[in-house]
Write a protein that holds these residues in place. Structure first.
Motif, mmCIF file in Angstrom:
data_model
loop_
_atom_site.group_PDB
_atom_site.id
_atom_site.type_symbol
_atom_site.label_atom_id
_atom_site.label_comp_id
_atom_site.label_asym_id
_atom_site.label_seq_id
_atom_site.Cartn_x
_atom_site.Cartn_y
_atom_site.Cartn_z
ATOM 1 N N VAL A 234 -88.663 49.438 64.101
ATOM 2 C CA VAL A 234 -87.388 50.151 64.212
ATOM 3 C C VAL A 234 -86.372 49.240 64.887
ATOM 4 O O VAL A 234 -86.664 48.633 65.925
ATOM 5 C CB VAL A 234 -87.558 51.449 65.030
ATOM 6 N N ASP A 235 -85.184 49.160 64.301
ATOM 7 C CA ASP A 235 -84.086 48.369 64.869
ATOM 8 C C ASP A 235 -84.583 47.004 65.324
ATOM 9 O O ASP A 235 -84.458 46.617 66.498
ATOM 10 C CB ASP A 235 -83.424 49.121 66.025
ATOM 11 N N ALA A 236 -85.123 46.267 64.369
ATOM 12 C CA ALA A 236 -85.637 44.925 64.668
ATOM 13 C C ALA A 236 -84.512 44.034 65.193
ATOM 14 O O ALA A 236 -83.381 44.079 64.694
ATOM 15 C CB ALA A 236 -86.243 44.309 63.417
ATOM 16 N N HIS A 237 -84.826 43.239 66.198
ATOM 17 C CA HIS A 237 -83.817 42.416 66.870
ATOM 18 C C HIS A 237 -83.605 41.135 66.071
ATOM 19 O O HIS A 237 -84.010 40.039 66.481
ATOM 20 C CB HIS A 237 -84.269 42.123 68.297
ATOM 21 N N LEU A 238 -82.939 41.272 64.921
ATOM 22 C CA LEU A 238 -82.672 40.153 64.032
ATOM 23 C C LEU A 238 -81.183 39.815 64.089
ATOM 24 O O LEU A 238 -80.341 40.707 64.010
ATOM 25 C CB LEU A 238 -83.047 40.509 62.588
ATOM 26 N N HIS A 239 -80.860 38.555 64.191
ATOM 27 C CA HIS A 239 -79.461 38.155 64.185
ATOM 28 C C HIS A 239 -79.198 37.191 63.027
ATOM 29 O O HIS A 239 -78.576 37.564 62.050
ATOM 30 C CB HIS A 239 -79.072 37.532 65.532
ATOM 31 N N ARG A 240 -79.691 35.981 63.134
ATOM 32 C CA ARG A 240 -79.495 35.024 62.043
ATOM 33 C C ARG A 240 -80.464 35.250 60.886
ATOM 34 O O ARG A 240 -80.229 34.771 59.782
ATOM 35 C CB ARG A 240 -79.629 33.594 62.582
ATOM 36 N N THR A 241 -81.547 35.984 61.125
ATOM 37 C CA THR A 241 -82.521 36.284 60.070
ATOM 38 C C THR A 241 -82.017 37.483 59.269
ATOM 39 O O THR A 241 -81.790 38.556 59.829
ATOM 40 C CB THR A 241 -83.891 36.605 60.674
ATOM 41 N N PRO A 242 -81.833 37.338 57.961
ATOM 42 C CA PRO A 242 -81.163 38.403 57.206
ATOM 43 C C PRO A 242 -81.976 39.680 57.029
ATOM 44 O O PRO A 242 -81.418 40.776 57.022
ATOM 45 C CB PRO A 242 -80.867 37.747 55.849
ATOM 46 N N THR A 243 -83.302 39.553 56.867
ATOM 47 C CA THR A 243 -84.125 40.725 56.601
ATOM 48 C C THR A 243 -85.467 40.591 57.299
ATOM 49 O O THR A 243 -85.913 39.479 57.631
ATOM 50 C CB THR A 243 -84.392 40.895 55.090
ATOM 51 N N LEU A 244 -86.137 41.719 57.494
ATOM 52 C CA LEU A 244 -87.469 41.697 58.075
ATOM 53 C C LEU A 244 -88.468 41.003 57.158
ATOM 54 O O LEU A 244 -89.419 40.369 57.621
ATOM 55 C CB LEU A 244 -87.929 43.127 58.379
ATOM 56 N N SER A 245 -88.242 41.094 55.862
ATOM 57 C CA SER A 245 -89.153 40.436 54.917
ATOM 58 C C SER A 245 -89.131 38.925 55.070
ATOM 59 O O SER A 245 -90.099 38.243 54.707
ATOM 60 C CB SER A 245 -88.800 40.829 53.475
ATOM 61 N N VAL B 46 -89.225 37.513 57.928
ATOM 62 C CA VAL B 46 -90.171 37.278 59.017
ATOM 63 C C VAL B 46 -91.602 37.390 58.510
ATOM 64 O O VAL B 46 -92.488 36.668 58.959
ATOM 65 C CB VAL B 46 -89.932 38.282 60.164
ATOM 66 N N PHE B 47 -91.827 38.317 57.568
ATOM 67 C CA PHE B 47 -93.171 38.590 57.046
ATOM 68 C C PHE B 47 -93.204 38.393 55.533
ATOM 69 O O PHE B 47 -93.392 39.352 54.768
ATOM 70 C CB PHE B 47 -93.588 40.023 57.383
ATOM 71 N N PRO B 48 -93.040 37.173 55.047
ATOM 72 C CA PRO B 48 -93.003 36.965 53.597
ATOM 73 C C PRO B 48 -94.336 37.229 52.914
ATOM 74 O O PRO B 48 -94.379 37.453 51.699
ATOM 75 C CB PRO B 48 -92.592 35.491 53.467
ATOM 76 N N GLN B 49 -95.422 37.208 53.679
ATOM 77 C CA GLN B 49 -96.748 37.329 53.084
ATOM 78 C C GLN B 49 -97.254 38.762 53.002
ATOM 79 O O GLN B 49 -98.335 39.015 52.457
ATOM 80 C CB GLN B 49 -97.756 36.478 53.869
ATOM 81 N N THR B 50 -96.511 39.726 53.534
ATOM 82 C CA THR B 50 -96.979 41.103 53.518
ATOM 83 C C THR B 50 -95.800 42.057 53.370
ATOM 84 O O THR B 50 -94.639 41.648 53.443
ATOM 85 C CB THR B 50 -97.776 41.421 54.804
ATOM 86 N N SER B 51 -96.091 43.322 53.154
ATOM 87 C CA SER B 51 -95.033 44.322 53.025
ATOM 88 C C SER B 51 -94.492 44.680 54.407
ATOM 89 O O SER B 51 -95.253 44.811 55.367
ATOM 90 C CB SER B 51 -95.607 45.574 52.343
ATOM 91 N N SER B 52 -93.182 44.836 54.509
ATOM 92 C CA SER B 52 -92.587 45.212 55.791
ATOM 93 C C SER B 52 -91.468 46.221 55.563
ATOM 94 O O SER B 52 -90.815 46.218 54.518
ATOM 95 C CB SER B 52 -92.054 43.982 56.533
ATOM 96 N N THR B 53 -91.269 47.073 56.544
ATOM 97 C CA THR B 53 -90.264 48.130 56.457
ATOM 98 C C THR B 53 -89.451 48.128 57.738
ATOM 99 O O THR B 53 -89.994 48.316 58.831
ATOM 100 C CB THR B 53 -90.928 49.510 56.274
ATOM 101 N N ALA B 54 -88.140 47.925 57.592
ATOM 102 C CA ALA B 54 -87.220 47.949 58.731
ATOM 103 C C ALA B 54 -86.532 49.314 58.768
ATOM 104 O O ALA B 54 -85.830 49.690 57.826
ATOM 105 C CB ALA B 54 -86.194 46.836 58.607
#
Length: 298
Positions: free
Chosen positions: A125-136, A138-146
């Protein structure tokens, strides 16, 4: 292995939100036991698994939690779990998304690999991402939900009488502030921030005269030291705000922050239960349960 096709596992220190989520999903909730040896090593023992095992573990104060989680992943797989779903309302080590100085790691990549290699799906929930565009990313190898806490924060703020504005303490809070304001049908404003040191900031707000006499919700995704929120609240009161209520998703701060906020004239601070904390007033169960219903139906 449990006869049920899906089960929720958690750790005893997060029993309340874990049980609430399991109840909302209509699944059983069981707890992992963690034994600590005299030398500091730990040994987790997982309860009965199911083909789909949902793991509830918020990752504030993460270091000991992560070791127990990684060891438990091996135990869950050995016990027959075919699908591991991590529900981490707060997800750690996302801020360091570049090497800010020579010799530093990119912590976000490290945690992305360690968790992504072990879980089939990760929710936060509310992932602390700034320069990273999406949670995916961060986790390219698995499914992720932000997920966003904005709906439940807005629902809580609807109880505030005559709320006029939603304000963010800096431009980085724009997405959360905008979502909450839209849900409430209110205008929002953002402070601009210049950081002068680890615990010192300078804030500025365009057209501060419009704050006079108004009731303001001060909203952010995360509060750690509380310095920015305290200064923002102080300035809002100096601008003539009738009332200031601070609300955050992730409560990483010392409880004294609430006292300091009240000291500058605010109503204190409330948070979601993404991190167990005395300021918890808003449950994330509706947001998490909605995102997980597909797991239960499948």
């Amino acid at each position: 292995m449990s006869k049920a096709s899906i089960i929720l596992h958690a750790f005893p220190d997060e029993a309340r939100p874990a049980r609430a989520l399991a109840s909302a999903l209509g699944v059983e909730c069981r707890f992992v036991d963690v034994h600590t040896f005299p030398d500091g090593e730990i040994l987790p023992t997982v309860p009965e698994t199911a083909p789909t095992t949902i793991v509830y573990r918020s990752l504030a104060q993460p270091n000991d939690k992560l070791m127990a989680l990684f060891l438990a992943c091996d135990a869950w797989r050995r016990a027959g779990a075919q699908r591991l779903v991590l529900v981490a309302p707060y997800l750690c080590y996302l801020r360091q998304d570049i090497a800010f100085a020579p010799g530093q790691p990119i912590s976000q990549k490290v945690i992305g690999q360690l968790l992504g290699d072990r879980f089939d799906r990760i929710l936060t929930v509310d992932a602390h991402l700034h320069r990273t565009p999406t949670l995916s990313a961060v986790f390219p190898q698995t499914s992720s939900t932000a997920l966003s806490a904005a709906p439940v924060i807005a629902a809580w703020l609807r109880q505030a009488p005559q709320l006029d504005f939603v304000v963010g303490p800096d431009v980085e809070s724009a997405s959360w502030v905008g979502q909450v304001a839209d849900a409430l049908g209110l205008p929002y404003r953002l402070f601009s921030k210049t950081r002068l040191g680890d615990n010192e900031v300078r804030l500025a707000l365009d057209n501060p005269a419009e704050i006079a006499g108004r009731s303001v919700a001060l909203v952010d995704d995360i509060c750690s030291s509380g310095g920015t929120l305290i200064e923002a609240a102080r300035m809002l009161k100096a601008f003539g705000a009738r009332d200031v209520a601070a609300c955050v998703t992730h409560a990483l701060f010392d409880p004294s922050v609430d006292t300091k906020l009240r000291g500058v004239g605010a109503r204190g601070i409330v948070s979601t239960d993404s991190v167990i904390h005395p300021s918890n007033a808003i449950s994330l169960t509706p947001v998490l349960a909605d995102a997980l219903r597909g797991e239960v139906r499948d």
